[in-house]
Scaffold this motif. Sequence first.
Motif, mmCIF file in Angstrom:
data_model
loop_
_atom_site.group_PDB
_atom_site.id
_atom_site.type_symbol
_atom_site.label_atom_id
_atom_site.label_comp_id
_atom_site.label_asym_id
_atom_site.label_seq_id
_atom_site.Cartn_x
_atom_site.Cartn_y
_atom_site.Cartn_z
ATOM 1 N N LYS A 151 28.184 27.258 46.452
ATOM 2 C CA LYS A 151 29.482 26.602 46.678
ATOM 3 C C LYS A 151 30.386 26.720 45.451
ATOM 4 O O LYS A 151 31.613 26.771 45.569
ATOM 5 C CB LYS A 151 29.236 25.136 47.033
ATOM 6 N N ALA A 152 29.771 26.795 44.280
ATOM 7 C CA ALA A 152 30.540 26.886 43.032
ATOM 8 C C ALA A 152 31.401 28.146 42.974
ATOM 9 O O ALA A 152 32.394 28.183 42.248
ATOM 10 C CB ALA A 152 29.600 26.838 41.829
ATOM 11 N N GLU A 153 31.028 29.168 43.736
ATOM 12 C CA GLU A 153 31.791 30.427 43.734
ATOM 13 C C GLU A 153 32.789 30.529 44.881
ATOM 14 O O GLU A 153 33.499 31.528 44.999
ATOM 15 C CB GLU A 153 30.843 31.635 43.773
ATOM 16 N N TYR A 154 32.859 29.527 45.742
ATOM 17 C CA TYR A 154 33.816 29.587 46.853
ATOM 18 C C TYR A 154 35.231 29.804 46.320
ATOM 19 O O TYR A 154 36.007 30.580 46.881
ATOM 20 C CB TYR A 154 33.795 28.296 47.674
ATOM 21 N N ALA A 155 35.576 29.087 45.249
ATOM 22 C CA ALA A 155 36.939 29.172 44.702
ATOM 23 C C ALA A 155 37.230 30.568 44.151
ATOM 24 O O ALA A 155 38.369 31.041 44.215
ATOM 25 C CB ALA A 155 37.140 28.127 43.617
ATOM 26 N N VAL A 156 36.204 31.226 43.607
ATOM 27 C CA VAL A 156 36.372 32.579 43.071
ATOM 28 C C VAL A 156 36.741 33.533 44.205
ATOM 29 O O VAL A 156 37.681 34.325 44.098
ATOM 30 C CB VAL A 156 35.083 33.063 42.363
ATOM 31 N N LEU A 157 35.996 33.446 45.304
ATOM 32 C CA LEU A 157 36.293 34.302 46.456
ATOM 33 C C LEU A 157 37.664 33.969 47.030
ATOM 34 O O LEU A 157 38.437 34.871 47.365
ATOM 35 C CB LEU A 157 35.214 34.147 47.527
ATOM 36 N N GLN A 158 37.969 32.680 47.130
ATOM 37 C CA GLN A 158 39.261 32.272 47.679
ATOM 38 C C GLN A 158 40.411 32.871 46.879
ATOM 39 O O GLN A 158 41.389 33.377 47.443
ATOM 40 C CB GLN A 158 39.375 30.742 47.672
ATOM 41 N N GLU A 159 40.286 32.866 45.564
ATOM 42 C CA GLU A 159 41.345 33.403 44.700
ATOM 43 C C GLU A 159 41.529 34.902 44.945
ATOM 44 O O GLU A 159 42.665 35.394 45.026
ATOM 45 C CB GLU A 159 41.004 33.132 43.233
ATOM 46 N N ILE A 160 40.424 35.621 45.092
ATOM 47 C CA ILE A 160 40.499 37.060 45.359
ATOM 48 C C ILE A 160 41.173 37.305 46.709
ATOM 49 O O ILE A 160 42.075 38.143 46.828
ATOM 50 C CB ILE A 160 39.091 37.693 45.337
ATOM 51 N N LEU A 161 40.766 36.560 47.730
ATOM 52 C CA LEU A 161 41.323 36.727 49.068
ATOM 53 C C LEU A 161 42.815 36.407 49.101
ATOM 54 O O LEU A 161 43.602 37.115 49.736
ATOM 55 C CB LEU A 161 40.580 35.843 50.066
ATOM 56 N N ASP A 162 43.202 35.334 48.413
ATOM 57 C CA ASP A 162 44.610 34.928 48.399
ATOM 58 C C ASP A 162 45.480 35.957 47.684
ATOM 59 O O ASP A 162 46.637 36.162 48.048
ATOM 60 C CB ASP A 162 44.773 33.561 47.709
ATOM 61 N N ARG A 163 44.887 36.585 46.671
ATOM 62 C CA ARG A 163 45.651 37.515 45.844
ATOM 63 C C ARG A 163 45.837 38.870 46.520
ATOM 64 O O ARG A 163 46.901 39.469 46.425
ATOM 65 C CB ARG A 163 44.959 37.663 44.484
ATOM 66 N N LYS A 164 44.804 39.348 47.222
ATOM 67 C CA LYS A 164 44.920 40.719 47.741
ATOM 68 C C LYS A 164 44.209 40.962 49.065
ATOM 69 O O LYS A 164 44.017 42.105 49.463
ATOM 70 C CB LYS A 164 44.419 41.708 46.692
ATOM 71 N N GLY A 165 43.833 39.878 49.733
ATOM 72 C CA GLY A 165 43.185 40.056 51.027
ATOM 73 C C GLY A 165 41.711 40.410 50.889
ATOM 74 O O GLY A 165 41.120 40.271 49.823
ATOM 75 N N ALA A 166 41.139 40.885 51.991
ATOM 76 C CA ALA A 166 39.692 41.104 52.075
ATOM 77 C C ALA A 166 39.270 42.426 51.443
ATOM 78 O O ALA A 166 38.747 43.330 52.102
ATOM 79 C CB ALA A 166 39.244 41.035 53.526
ATOM 80 N N GLN A 167 39.493 42.545 50.139
ATOM 81 C CA GLN A 167 39.004 43.701 49.394
ATOM 82 C C GLN A 167 38.708 43.276 47.959
ATOM 83 O O GLN A 167 39.302 42.334 47.450
ATOM 84 C CB GLN A 167 40.016 44.842 49.430
ATOM 85 N N THR A 168 37.779 43.973 47.361
ATOM 86 C CA THR A 168 37.362 43.631 45.997
ATOM 87 C C THR A 168 37.217 44.895 45.166
ATOM 88 O O THR A 168 36.990 45.985 45.691
ATOM 89 C CB THR A 168 35.997 42.903 45.999
ATOM 90 N N THR A 169 37.306 44.720 43.855
ATOM 91 C CA THR A 169 37.050 45.813 42.918
ATOM 92 C C THR A 169 35.581 45.788 42.502
ATOM 93 O O THR A 169 34.884 44.781 42.685
ATOM 94 C CB THR A 169 37.913 45.677 41.659
ATOM 95 N N LEU A 170 35.146 46.875 41.921
ATOM 96 C CA LEU A 170 33.779 46.939 41.403
ATOM 97 C C LEU A 170 33.566 45.864 40.346
ATOM 98 O O LEU A 170 32.509 45.223 40.295
ATOM 99 C CB LEU A 170 33.497 48.327 40.822
ATOM 100 N N GLU A 171 34.566 45.647 39.492
ATOM 101 C CA GLU A 171 34.439 44.624 38.446
ATOM 102 C C GLU A 171 34.241 43.235 39.044
ATOM 103 O O GLU A 171 33.431 42.441 38.546
ATOM 104 C CB GLU A 171 35.679 44.628 37.544
ATOM 105 N N GLU A 172 34.963 42.938 40.111
ATOM 106 C CA GLU A 172 34.817 41.631 40.761
ATOM 107 C C GLU A 172 33.443 41.490 41.400
ATOM 108 O O GLU A 172 32.798 40.430 41.295
ATOM 109 C CB GLU A 172 35.918 41.448 41.806
ATOM 110 N N ARG A 173 32.965 42.553 42.020
ATOM 111 C CA ARG A 173 31.639 42.494 42.646
ATOM 112 C C ARG A 173 30.553 42.358 41.592
ATOM 113 O O ARG A 173 29.574 41.618 41.788
ATOM 114 C CB ARG A 173 31.412 43.743 43.512
ATOM 115 N N ARG A 174 30.701 43.042 40.463
ATOM 116 C CA ARG A 174 29.716 42.918 39.390
ATOM 117 C C ARG A 174 29.725 41.514 38.798
ATOM 118 O O ARG A 174 28.673 40.943 38.495
ATOM 119 C CB ARG A 174 29.981 43.951 38.288
ATOM 120 N N MET A 175 30.905 40.924 38.639
ATOM 121 C CA MET A 175 31.020 39.561 38.113
ATOM 122 C C MET A 175 30.297 38.561 39.028
ATOM 123 O O MET A 175 29.560 37.695 38.564
ATOM 124 C CB MET A 175 32.494 39.195 37.974
ATOM 125 N N LEU A 176 30.496 38.710 40.331
ATOM 126 C CA LEU A 176 29.830 37.804 41.265
ATOM 127 C C LEU A 176 28.323 38.060 41.309
ATOM 128 O O LEU A 176 27.533 37.121 41.449
ATOM 129 C CB LEU A 176 30.448 37.942 42.661
#
Length: 198
Positions: A151-176
């Motif tokens: 649950k602690a990472e829900y906000a991280v995903l929400q921020e990514i989704l709000d910023r650019k929709g349902a896509q992520t960079t390699l850096e974001e996936r590695r961070m998660l």
Amino acid sequence: MSENKRIKTALVSVFHKDGLESILAKLHADGVQFLSTGGTQTFIESLGYPCRKVEEVTTYPSILGGRVKTLHPKIFGGILGRRALESDAAQMAQYEIPEIDLVIVDLYPFEQTVASGAGDADIIEKIDIGGISLIRAGAKNFNDVVIVPSKAEYAVLQEILDRKGAQTTLEERRMLATRAFGVSSHYDTAIHAWFATK
């Protein structure tokens, strides 16, 4: 190395459902298909979103009192399959394994159950198997998969989704993925500490 990957299918199987509503709304709006189990599937459908049952993919029901739900090659193959590897793609097609691009999962509340003074049998039932395996699989294949391990990472995903929709960079996936291994390490350390007192 900022390779963007689009999220098309999300496996959502969580203990803590509060805080998920806006994430699910955004994913649905972006055309992401949901795959889930039990109470989480009911929750997703209650919000008005279609959700495919894991059992429809695996052709197995939840068994052993819920101990085995997601532990199946069609689920783990969908997470661990390397999209750019021709042999993996061929096997996924051969065995009708769907690609799973996002895993949102959290773990049974082991530490809280211990702290509550529960008996050994109840504590042991709160040792998560499927959830921890999903977390590790998603984190291992961060090149292709987004893992949200608590649950602690829900906000991280929400921020990514709000910023650019349902896509992520390699850096974001590695961070998660890094956060995911932190969650699994903490969880196993707590279980080890409890067993060590017995």
